[in-house]
Design a protein around this motif. Structure first.
Motif, short mmCIF file in Angstrom:
data_model
loop_
_atom_site.label_atom_id
_atom_site.label_comp_id
_atom_site.label_asym_id
_atom_site.label_seq_id
_atom_site.Cartn_x
_atom_site.Cartn_y
_atom_site.Cartn_z
N ALA A 63 -5.44 105.92 -29.83
CA ALA A 63 -4.53 106.11 -28.71
C ALA A 63 -4.69 107.49 -28.07
CB ALA A 63 -3.09 105.90 -29.16
N GLY A 64 -5.51 108.33 -28.70
CA GLY A 64 -5.77 109.64 -28.13
C GLY A 64 -4.76 110.70 -28.49
N VAL A 65 -3.91 110.42 -29.48
CA VAL A 65 -2.90 111.40 -29.87
C VAL A 65 -3.20 112.02 -31.23
CG1 VAL A 65 -1.08 110.35 -28.48
CG2 VAL A 65 -1.48 109.56 -30.83
N ALA A 66 -4.38 111.77 -31.80
CA ALA A 66 -4.79 112.36 -33.07
C ALA A 66 -6.26 112.75 -32.96
CB ALA A 66 -4.58 111.38 -34.23
N THR A 67 -6.69 113.60 -33.89
CA THR A 67 -8.05 114.12 -33.87
C THR A 67 -8.84 113.60 -35.07
OG1 THR A 67 -7.47 116.08 -35.14
CG2 THR A 67 -7.20 116.22 -32.76
N SER B 152 -3.29 107.02 -38.80
CA SER B 152 -4.09 108.07 -38.16
C SER B 152 -5.19 107.48 -37.29
CB SER B 152 -4.68 108.99 -39.23
OG SER B 152 -3.68 109.65 -39.95
N LYS B 153 -5.80 106.40 -37.75
CA LYS B 153 -6.84 105.75 -36.95
C LYS B 153 -6.26 105.17 -35.66
CE LYS B 153 -9.87 104.56 -40.84
NZ LYS B 153 -10.48 103.46 -41.63
N LYS B 154 -5.05 104.58 -35.76
CA LYS B 154 -4.41 104.05 -34.57
C LYS B 154 -4.06 105.16 -33.60
CE LYS B 154 -2.40 100.02 -36.89
NZ LYS B 154 -1.12 99.35 -37.28
N ARG B 155 -3.56 106.26 -34.15
CA ARG B 155 -3.22 107.39 -33.29
C ARG B 155 -4.47 107.99 -32.64
NH1 ARG B 155 1.51 110.17 -33.93
NH2 ARG B 155 0.41 112.17 -33.93
#
Length: 425
Positions: A173-177, A167-170
């Motif tokens: 990358a701007g694909v998770a909140t 989740s931190k990587k996402r």
């Protein structure tokens, strides 16, 4: 240097004393049969009844004893005839013999009761051995279950930590909140208590296993598999027939009834006639004034005793003995009812555990496949976080349920063998 060597020596001793013994089920059972406290107590009971038999049998054998006496007696009424010396000296030494000839069956009943008591010791030992095997088997599988639950909890925690990192990587990358990161952190933190509980449960079950094995030093661990092979069980009628013929408690109850029947005969003989052969042989010396006599002396005869009225003491003892006999007979009937219920319950437990285990046979594999699919979908953005959590929860439940069902089945089979009186035999 001296203190360093001492420290290293103490550390080595401490490490050796804390060494963990890794045991299979067969090894654990072998240790229990050798060291279990209840089995040791049953062995001592066997020695006790052996001594009791020797004691009761001794009543039928001749009783020999060495008796001696020396007495001085002064009687002034004898002094005129004995030259004024009224002191009498009497000394004797010899063997005494007593041999019961007829006791109205009292001795025979006591010997028969003691012989039956020796049979009860065999059943007491069987009871202790079977109970020890049952307890060790159940505890052993509970240790394996605790290990499996800890493994599942630890894997669940690691998986949730991986999801947190993902989740931190996402997020980077701007694909998770922030919500995704916070949800992953909460999930990881909520998984930690299960690991702590699992570790404590494993320690407790291993300590219980050590208790049943009567191992005083060191730790024990179990190695084995919770992957039982299902096998058919007997029907109720056949299982009950085996139990009624093999259960040591029931056999012991029958022997107890035999003992108390003989105790009634023993009590009833207390106010009956008996004959004893009694005799003495030895040396006797008598001095009285100027008179002195000494030489061999013996006597032998048959003695009759008949306490025909003892204030109803015998009647009271007979009433007590008959009441105790009736109580033992009631206990046996109650034991029969209990065995019937135990057999039916044990059979139901085995069937229930087998059905649950069969129903869950493919659930773990399916749940694992669903989780892999959900994780891949979430990675590619086609699955949401809730779907991954559901898949994780389902896999966790499936693994836990499968482990518990396998443990229940293995313990139920051991309990069924114990109920039928054939565990370890």
């Amino acid at each position: 240097m001296r203190y360093l060597l001492l420290f290293l020596l103490l550390a080595a001793v401490s490490t050796a004393s804390a060494e963990t013994r890794i045991l299979t089920l067969d090894q654990a059972i072998a240790i229990a049969l050798e060291k279990n406290r209840d089995i040791a107590k049953a062995g001592e009971y066997a020695k006790y009844v052996q001594g009791k038999y020797v004691e009761e049998r001794s009543a039928a054998l001749p009783q020999l004893g060495l008796n001696g006496s020396y007495m001085a007696l002064r009687d002034n009424g004898l002094s005129p005839a004995q030259g004024g010396d009224a002191t009498q000296y009497d000394s004797a030494i010899g063997l005494a013999l007593t041999q019961p000839l007829y006791t109205w069956g009292k001795i025979g009943a006591a010997i028969r009761a003691a012989e039956i008591g020796m049979k009860t010791s065999t059943e007491q030992l069987r009871m202790a051995r079977q109970a020890a095997i049952r307890d060790v088997t159940a505890t052993f599988y509970n240790v394996l279950l605790a290990k499996e639950l800890l493994r599942v909890a630890a894997e669940d925690l690691k998986q949730k930590q991986r999801h947190l990192e993902e989740s931190k990587k996402r997020f980077a990358a701007g694909v998770a909140t922030d919500y995704d990161i916070l949800a992953a952190e909460v999930a990881a933190e909520n998984a930690a208590p299960a690991v702590i509980r699992g570790e404590n449960l494993l320690k407790l079950t291993r300590e219980r296993l050590r208790f049943h094995l009567a191992i005083e030093d060191g730790e024990v661990a179990a190695v084995g598999s919770l992957d039982p092979a299902l096998s058919p069980v007997a029907n109720f009628e056949d299982a009950l027939k085996i139990a009624l013929s093999r259960r040591p408690e029931l056999l012991d109850s029958g022997y107890q009834i035999g003992i108390y029947s003989e105790l009634v005969n023993i009590a009833a003989a207390d106010n009956k006639p008996r004959l004893d052969l009694k005799g003495r042989a030895g040396w006797h010396q008598l001095e009285l004034g100027n008179f002195r006599s000494e030489g061999a002396a013996w006597d032998i005869g048959i003695h009759l005793s008949f306490p025909f009225f003892d204030g109803l003491k015998t009647a009271g003892k007979v009433a007590q003995a008959r009441s105790e006999l009736a109580t033992k007979e009631i206990d046996q009937k109650q034991l029969l009812d209990s065995i019937r219920l135990e057999v039916r319950t044990a059979l139901n437990d085995v069937k229930e555990a087998a059905e649950i285990l069969t129903a869950l046979s493919g659930t773990v594999r399916q749940a694992d496949k669903l989780l892999q699919m959900a994780e891949k979908g979430y990675e590619y953005g086609v699955k949401i976080r809730l779907e991954v959590d559901d898949a994780q929860t389902n896999l966790l439940k499936a693994e836990i349920n499968r482990a518990k069902a396998a443990t229940d089945y293995l313990v139920a089979r051991a309990n069924l063998d114990w109920t039928m009186g054939r565990l370890g035999e």
